[in-house]
Design an enzyme around this catalytic site. Structure first.
Site, PDB file in Angstrom:
ATOM      1  N   HIS A  72       3.100 -11.967  -4.317  1.00 27.13           N
ATOM      2  CA  HIS A  72       2.232 -11.697  -5.364  1.00 27.13           C
ATOM      3  C   HIS A  72       2.810 -11.989  -6.772  1.00 27.13           C
ATOM      4  CE1 HIS A  72      -1.310 -10.609  -2.597  1.00 27.13           C
ATOM      5  NE2 HIS A  72      -0.609 -11.390  -2.020  1.00 27.13           N
ATOM      6  N   TYR A 201      -8.531  -5.098  -7.760  1.00 21.78           N
ATOM      7  CA  TYR A 201      -8.935  -3.721  -8.041  1.00 21.78           C
ATOM      8  C   TYR A 201     -10.332  -3.668  -8.743  1.00 21.78           C
ATOM      9  CZ  TYR A 201      -4.078  -1.946  -7.075  1.00 21.78           C
ATOM     10  OH  TYR A 201      -2.959  -1.956  -6.518  1.00 21.78           O
ATOM     11  N   PRO A 293      -2.780   6.657  -4.032  1.00 18.63           N
ATOM     12  CA  PRO A 293      -2.484   5.043  -3.430  1.00 18.63           C
ATOM     13  C   PRO A 293      -2.919   4.196  -4.376  1.00 18.63           C
ATOM     14  CG  PRO A 293      -4.330   5.654  -2.263  1.00 18.63           C
ATOM     15  CD  PRO A 293      -3.924   7.001  -3.016  1.00 18.63           C
ATOM     16  N   LYS A 297       2.439   3.214  -4.961  1.00 20.60           N
ATOM     17  CA  LYS A 297       3.853   3.671  -5.236  1.00 20.60           C
ATOM     18  C   LYS A 297       4.513   4.312  -3.857  1.00 20.60           C
ATOM     19  CE  LYS A 297       4.178   1.668  -8.777  1.00 20.60           C
ATOM     20  NZ  LYS A 297       5.068   0.423  -8.834  1.00 20.60           N
ATOM     21  N   TYR A 385       3.776  -1.672 -12.131  1.00 22.68           N
ATOM     22  CA  TYR A 385       3.228  -2.064 -11.053  1.00 22.68           C
ATOM     23  C   TYR A 385       4.440  -2.741 -10.263  1.00 22.68           C
ATOM     24  CZ  TYR A 385      -0.225  -3.641  -7.510  1.00 22.68           C
ATOM     25  OH  TYR A 385      -0.973  -3.858  -6.158  1.00 22.68           O
TER      26      TYR A 385
END
Length: 390
Positions: A72, A201, A293, A297, A385
């Site tokens: 991704h 998200y 979550p 991580k 990220y």
């Protein structure tokens, strides 16, 4: 019995440590409370940082991951009926993440240990750690109805939040930090086409939602719910209806729904125990820390712990130096706290804490609007990220 390192916990962190040590000529025995079938049935997170992927390859366990994992290059943030894309690759100089299920990763590590005839004892009970302050620690446990003992040089506590290892550190030496969220996530695994090609998200007045995937035909979805809810409160129809309501119309209209293969609920919290070493005992993964979550991580922090710990143990047996062992806790915790900061930042930005039209709600609106217009803010999110360097 005797070995050099006893590893308590046969999840991904314990298996990865055992594999890395074996490849460097260090003997270990893994003790796991559950059966192998149970361990491989647990569905968990599946977003891997570059460092985690590199560590799997170094452990000679990355072939399936490289073949089946999906790279991704970015992800979407949805809010106020619009979306902003975080260009991970472009904002970090080419770094990406890999979507690959933790269940599959654990299976790969089991198969890697099998190839090297690694010793993993399943369905072990009544584990006790002894003489951790001395130079000759040992572990006793019940296996196949018999009490057994393993003498060792070190014990690695990879047995999760509820395991025995952290509790074996006296309260006088242990400091625990915890912050609990006033809500939970309900998650659904379904054999459906993912809502998008990248992870989404989403923040709405109704609450947070996350659209993820395990493959092109297997989707994983989460929504924020009251911490007092139970699974019985959430039928499949209610879940899909609520998820659709929390997504922009352009995404909700394309949502592919179907029966849930698995449904679970989990409260969100941050937890860190310091230090991560006591005498000859070293904690790693969920035994020492849990993060919300939202930032993906948890598994990756376990991997960085194992990176530091495996290198320290291997160096001890190669050179006799305890420098890496002495620095392990401080080094691991520095990364843990940074990852916790990011996970908490993402959680605060995307979840409803105080309800619509509250002060907190308006701050979130401002934060998301700023993020959508600021390349610097997007770069900071992307840098965290994809994972800070080990």
């Amino acid at each position: 019995m005797r070995t050099q390192v006893v590893i308590i916990g046969g999840g991904p962190s314990g298996l990865l440590l055992s594999q890395l040590l074996h490849l460097a000529g260090v003997d270990s025995i893994v003790l796991e409370r559950k059966s192998r079938a149970y361990v491989l049935s647990r569905i968990r997170a599946g977003v891997l940082e570059q460092g985690t992927c590199d560590l799997m390859r170094a452990a000679d366990a990355g072939a399936q991951m490289d073949r089946l994992g999906k790279t991704h290059n970015g992800f979407l943030m949805a809010f106020g009926g619009r979306t902003a894309r975080i260009d991970l690759e472009g904002l970090t100089g080419g770094k990406t993440v890999l979507v690959y299920g933790q269940t599959d990763l654990t299976r790969d590590l089991h198969e890697a240990r099998d190839r090297l005839n690694g010793t993993i004892l399943h369905e072990v009970d009544d584990v006790e750690l002894n003489n951790l302050d001395g130079e000759a620690p040992f572990v006793t446990f019940l296996h196949n109805g018999e009490t057994q003992r393993i003498d060792c040089d070190f014990v690695a506590g990879c047995d999760g939040f509820h395991g025995v290892c952290r509790r074996s550190i006296p309260d006088t030496f242990r400091i625990e930090y915890e912050k609990v969220c006033p809500f939970a996530w309900i998650g659904v695994l379904s054999e459906t086409r993912p809502a998008g090609e990248e992870i989404i998200y989403s923040r709405s007045q109704a609450g947070f939602a996350l659209c993820s995937m395990r493959s092109d035909t297997l989707s994983r979805y989460y929504i924020q719910c009251p911490v007092t809810d139970t699974l019985e409160d959430w039928s499949d129809d209610r879940f899909w209806s609520e998820l659709s309501a929390r997504l922009p119309a352009s995404i909700a209209d394309q949502l592919d729904t179907g029966p849930s293969l698995q449904k679970n609920m989990a409260p969100l919290r941050a937890f860190i125990s310091e230090p991560m070493r006591h005498g000859r005992l070293f904690l790693a993964g969920d035994a020492a820390h849990i993060v919300p979550p939202t930032g993906a991580k948890g598994l990756n922090l376990a991997a960085s712990d194992i990176f530091y710990l495996s290198n320290a143990v291997i160096d001890f047996y190669k050179s006799g130096s305890e420098t890496g062992l002495d620095a392990y806790s401080q080094k691991a915790l520095a990364r843990v706290w940074k990852a916790t900061r990011f996970s908490w930042f993402m959680t605060r930005m995307l979840h409803n804490f105080e309800g619509p039209d509250s002060f907190d709600d308006r701050l979130q609106d401002a934060q998301l609007d700023y993020m959508s217009r600021s390349k610097a803010q997007q770069a900071a999110i992307a840098e965290n990220y994809v994972g800070l360097p080990f």
